[in-house]
Design an enzyme around this catalytic site. Sequence first.
Site, PDB file in Angstrom:
ATOM      1  N   MET A 132       0.804  -1.220   0.000  1.00 21.34           N
ATOM      2  CA  MET A 132       0.000   0.000   0.000  1.00 21.34           C
ATOM      3  C   MET A 132       0.842   1.277   0.000  1.00 21.34           C
ATOM      4  O   MET A 132       0.304   2.371  -0.132  1.00 21.34           O
ATOM      5  CB  MET A 132      -0.967   0.005   1.189  1.00 21.34           C
ATOM      6  CG  MET A 132      -2.080  -1.005   1.083  1.00 21.34           C
ATOM      7  SD  MET A 132      -3.439  -0.700   2.257  1.00 21.34           S
ATOM      8  CE  MET A 132      -2.605  -0.933   3.830  1.00 21.34           C
ATOM      9  N   SER A 133       2.138   1.164   0.158  1.00 20.33           N
ATOM     10  CA  SER A 133       3.004   2.336   0.237  1.00 20.33           C
ATOM     11  C   SER A 133       3.161   3.002  -1.125  1.00 20.33           C
ATOM     12  O   SER A 133       3.689   2.393  -2.061  1.00 20.33           O
ATOM     13  CB  SER A 133       4.387   1.924   0.754  1.00 20.33           C
ATOM     14  OG  SER A 133       5.354   2.894   0.449  1.00 20.33           O
ATOM     15  N   PRO A 134       2.736   4.266  -1.288  1.00 18.56           N
ATOM     16  CA  PRO A 134       2.923   4.944  -2.575  1.00 18.56           C
ATOM     17  C   PRO A 134       4.377   5.002  -3.035  1.00 18.56           C
ATOM     18  O   PRO A 134       4.660   4.721  -4.213  1.00 18.56           O
ATOM     19  CB  PRO A 134       2.326   6.337  -2.328  1.00 18.56           C
ATOM     20  CG  PRO A 134       1.269   6.105  -1.298  1.00 18.56           C
ATOM     21  CD  PRO A 134       1.886   5.080  -0.385  1.00 18.56           C
ATOM     22  N   ARG A 177       5.311   1.652  -4.335  1.00 23.51           N
ATOM     23  CA  ARG A 177       4.585   1.349  -5.574  1.00 23.51           C
ATOM     24  C   ARG A 177       5.190   2.071  -6.770  1.00 23.51           C
ATOM     25  O   ARG A 177       5.123   1.586  -7.904  1.00 23.51           O
ATOM     26  CB  ARG A 177       3.111   1.694  -5.412  1.00 23.51           C
ATOM     27  CG  ARG A 177       2.347   0.675  -4.563  1.00 23.51           C
ATOM     28  CD  ARG A 177       1.091   1.240  -3.946  1.00 23.51           C
ATOM     29  NE  ARG A 177       0.300   2.020  -4.887  1.00 23.51           N
ATOM     30  CZ  ARG A 177      -0.568   2.954  -4.515  1.00 23.51           C
ATOM     31  NH1 ARG A 177      -0.747   3.218  -3.220  1.00 23.51           N
ATOM     32  NH2 ARG A 177      -1.264   3.616  -5.411  1.00 23.51           N
TER      33      ARG A 177
END
Length: 222
Positions: free
Chosen positions: A11-13, A16
């Site tokens: 979930m870490s931008p 990602r």
Amino acid sequence: MPAPTLYYFPMSPPARSVLLLVKELGLSVNLKEVNPLAGETRTEEFLRINPEHTIPTLDDNGFYLGESRAILTYLIDAYRPGHTLYPNIPKEKALINRVLHHDLGSFYPKFFSKVGALFSGSVSELSEEMITTARQALTDLENYLIRNDYFAGENPTVADLSLLPTIASAVHCGLDLTKYQRLHAWYESCRQLKGFEDDQVAARQVGEYLRSRFPAGLEQLN
């Protein structure tokens, strides 16, 4: 030589953004999921490779590197030098670096650190000051798109890969991007990226997580 290992959280931008690059270039990378919410970035083992305990972290055969934007540029220089995502042309590279520095030094702290307070639970709703700051960060970001389709020119670069996961997460948390016409057009153009749909899956997970705690999500920003 063994493939590098990327420590990441789905979930870490920032993590990602590196996954987008890996997909775009077809790089061979070993993925190792580390959950900061469960304290897994603060173990003795992880702190040895990254004392700042941040995600993502790259281990390229003993060369350890944190900070997603540094990882993005390193992977291209090391494995695909001269690629159009980060071309070895001084003026083009300078324009890309300008956006990366703005993302790191201005947009990400002004926008995500504000709305991120909801994720950490340190606030239960955004104050008017936080809303104003977040909106201004989006408006400032749009200035980079006045003359270009993408953030550093007419084609995607690592600048776009760095920003897309943050914007996608905000969209799935309730941000109405149509209020920012240039950002919205850019977001639609990013659908051509090979990892776009995979990133959408992660962005939806972020949205679901936030709305499970705060049903209104980021609708306060609209």
